[in-house]
Enzyme design. Structure first.
Site, mmCIF file in Angstrom:
data_model
loop_
_atom_site.group_PDB
_atom_site.id
_atom_site.type_symbol
_atom_site.label_atom_id
_atom_site.label_comp_id
_atom_site.label_asym_id
_atom_site.label_seq_id
_atom_site.Cartn_x
_atom_site.Cartn_y
_atom_site.Cartn_z
ATOM 1 N N SER A 237 3.640 1.041 3.587
ATOM 2 C CA SER A 237 4.202 1.668 4.906
ATOM 3 C C SER A 237 3.240 2.809 5.171
ATOM 4 O O SER A 237 2.341 2.755 4.438
ATOM 5 C CB SER A 237 5.722 2.089 4.840
ATOM 6 O OG SER A 237 5.658 3.289 3.797
ATOM 7 N N LYS A 238 3.544 3.509 6.360
ATOM 8 C CA LYS A 238 2.755 4.495 6.871
ATOM 9 C C LYS A 238 2.388 5.699 6.107
ATOM 10 O O LYS A 238 1.330 6.165 5.649
ATOM 11 C CB LYS A 238 2.998 4.962 8.275
ATOM 12 C CG LYS A 238 2.874 3.977 9.474
ATOM 13 C CD LYS A 238 2.929 4.748 10.696
ATOM 14 C CE LYS A 238 2.624 3.718 11.870
ATOM 15 N NZ LYS A 238 2.615 4.453 13.203
ATOM 16 N N ARG A 239 3.265 5.942 5.196
ATOM 17 C CA ARG A 239 3.411 6.917 4.072
ATOM 18 C C ARG A 239 2.432 6.745 2.923
ATOM 19 O O ARG A 239 1.794 7.583 2.347
ATOM 20 C CB ARG A 239 4.651 7.399 3.544
ATOM 21 C CG ARG A 239 5.518 6.280 2.698
ATOM 22 C CD ARG A 239 6.802 6.652 2.615
ATOM 23 N NE ARG A 239 7.716 5.552 2.147
ATOM 24 C CZ ARG A 239 7.772 5.421 0.821
ATOM 25 N NH1 ARG A 239 7.128 5.912 -0.023
ATOM 26 N NH2 ARG A 239 8.499 4.325 0.332
ATOM 27 N N HIS A 240 2.092 5.313 2.880
ATOM 28 C CA HIS A 240 1.342 4.819 1.807
ATOM 29 C C HIS A 240 -0.226 4.865 2.311
ATOM 30 O O HIS A 240 -1.280 4.487 1.537
ATOM 31 C CB HIS A 240 1.652 3.585 1.231
ATOM 32 C CG HIS A 240 2.950 3.454 0.514
ATOM 33 N ND1 HIS A 240 3.893 2.360 1.066
ATOM 34 C CD2 HIS A 240 3.623 4.169 -0.257
ATOM 35 C CE1 HIS A 240 4.921 2.752 0.265
ATOM 36 N NE2 HIS A 240 4.757 3.676 -0.639
ATOM 37 N N GLY A 241 -0.419 4.683 3.519
ATOM 38 C CA GLY A 241 -1.761 4.190 4.170
ATOM 39 C C GLY A 241 -1.757 3.169 4.952
ATOM 40 O O GLY A 241 -2.849 2.663 5.487
#
Length: 464
Positions: A237-241
């Site tokens: 997801s976005k929090r992972h990149g």
């Protein structure tokens, strides 16, 4: 037979990491075999597909240097072609009209679930010989016995009992063709020989193979790559990149670093981590596509980016850097001057954003240099100022600002005469020249700034 691969994104958003990796693997498969890589834009979802997203996908592929050969194929322009092939299946008795409503089909599935059977359409219109009519769809006559099998290039041998498969819809009630039909027609029409795609498409492959067989066409080779996970093993997801590809450009990553990193997400060639594009093309056929999900690691991407920054020509980075400097008003952006700064920053910067931040003090005129207040208070105390004032004539007399060793030797002689350690002047001089307490080597910095600018900065610091 020439190898032909394709990348087929839906333009409902930007190109993300998973799609970029699929495009890269397909590109590498084609190039490693001396083949052709094509682009198809699957824009049949008229409500969600946008020109902006299409342009962004093509821009991202160009930045990664994965541009496809020839003209992109747009599914939205090919409805007549798809429908002509659906008509062929109807005429051959391989498809039929169905009048069942979505509610009726859902009731069939619920009934099957309650009986412990596979939830699917029960085929009640299969032999009724219906023709076109309002609200009717066209379904494929899936064989009711036998097995559909293929060797997945990633997952190995795969087989499905035909009795498990639905009579899938080929044409919706509004006349639009469905995904599986359009994909098969396109891949055949484009001459695609190898399909590499995400493993979310595995369930579609047996259905598509049956369509190839119904048309009497050669079936391409299929491979399904596993998804990419975050460091916590959850879906990326976005929090992972999981950003769009062009966001990585904005964050200061080089395209070759991202390509190298994506190639290693699910592909390996021994323990090698760093690959040039030429090596990737040469080694990809011999390498292994993994059948387990890959874990996205921003630290490894940063490490690779730092490597490629170190390896890049200063002139290339100098051309890229202005984009990352923000407000460039009053900055010295002369290309030759920028290129002279880059070698001092290459060993220290992990991204071009970091490099731009490090470079900024070089580019400002003396009167616009911003001094860190704490650095001034800590490092430019009266005794330090006195030393700098004594050093100033030595730097004024020095004629060679092209050899940092000469400046270093002159400074060391000054310190030796006073029995002082280098640290007595190092940080005060650094703050005077750069406005902060961290910078590249002091004397290398003075050589890049030049004599006039170096002296002007020391004099200004003494006047603070």
């Amino acid at each position: 037979m020439t190898t032909v691969t394709r990348f087929a994104p839906s333009p409902t958003g930007y190109l993300h990491i998973g799609g970029a990796r699929t495009a890269l693997f397909s590109w590498l498969l084609a190039k490693s075999q001396g083949g052709t890589f094509l682009l198809r834009v699957e824009d049949t979802d008229r409500e969600r597909s946008t020109q902006e997203a299409t342009d962004a996908i093509i821009e991202a592929m160009a930045w990664l240097d994965l541009a496809a050969e020839g003209t992109a194929v747009f599914q939205s322009e090919r409805f007549d072609l798809y429908n002509s092939y659906i008509d062929q299946l109807l005429a051959a008795g391989r498809a039929y009209w169905c009048s069942c409503t979505p509610e009726e089909v859902e009731a069939m599935r619920e009934k099957a679930r309650a009986e412990g059977k596979k939830p699917k359409y029960d085929g009640r219109c299969r032999e009724l010989g219906l023709g076109p009519g309002a609200g009717r769809v066209v379904r494929f006559k899936t064989p009711q016995d036998g097995v559909t099998a293929f060797v997945d290039k990633v997952k190995g041998p795969t087989a499905v009992q035909n009795s498990e498969l639905d009579d899938m819809i080929l044409r919706r009630s509004d006349g639009a063709p469905t995904y599986n039909l359009a994909v098969v027609v396109d891949d055949h029409d484009m001459g695609v020989t190898h399909v590499l795609r995400g493993d979310d498409h595995v369930a579609n492959t047996p259905r598509q193979i049956l369509l190839y067989q119904a048309f009497g066409w050669d079936v391409p080779s299929f491979g399904h790559v596993p998804m990419i996970l975050g460091p916590d093993k959850a879906k990326l997801s976005k929090r992972h990149g999981a950003l769009s590809v062009m966001e990585y450009k904005k964050l200061g990553y080089l395209p070759e670093a991202l390509v190298n990193y994506l190639a290693r997400l699910g592909w390996a060639c021994g323990d090698q981590e760093i690959f040039s594009r030429e090596e990737l093309v040469k080694l990809f056929p011999a390498g292994n596509l993994g059948n387990s999900p890959s874990v996205f690691d921003m630290k490894k991407l940063e490490w690779l980016n730092a490597h490629y920054i170190k390896e890049s020509a200063p002139e290339r980075l100098a051309a890229l850097l202005p984009e990352f400097l923000g407000d460039t008003d009053g900055l010295n952006l002369d290309p030759a001057y920028l290129a002279s700064i880059i070698p001092l920053l290459q060993p220290r910067a992990k991204t071009l954003v970091e490099m731009a931040d490090m470079a900024r003090f070089f580019l400002l005129p003396t009167d616009k240099l911003v001094y860190d207040e704490k650095a001034v208070a800590d490092q430019l105390k009266p005794e330090a100022r006195a030393l700098l004032a004594e050093l100033l004539p030595i730097y004024e007399e020095a004629s060679d600002y092209t050899d940092h060793k000469a400046l270093e030797t002159a400074t060391q002689a000054f310190l030796d005469a006073r029995e002082l350690k280098f640290k007595a002047v190092a940080q005060p001089l650094r703050v005077a020249l750069t406005g902060k307490t961290a910078s590249p080597g002091l004397f290398e910095t003075m050589c890049v700034l030049g004599k006039a600018e170096s002296l002007a900065r020391i004099k200004r610091a003494l006047s603070l």
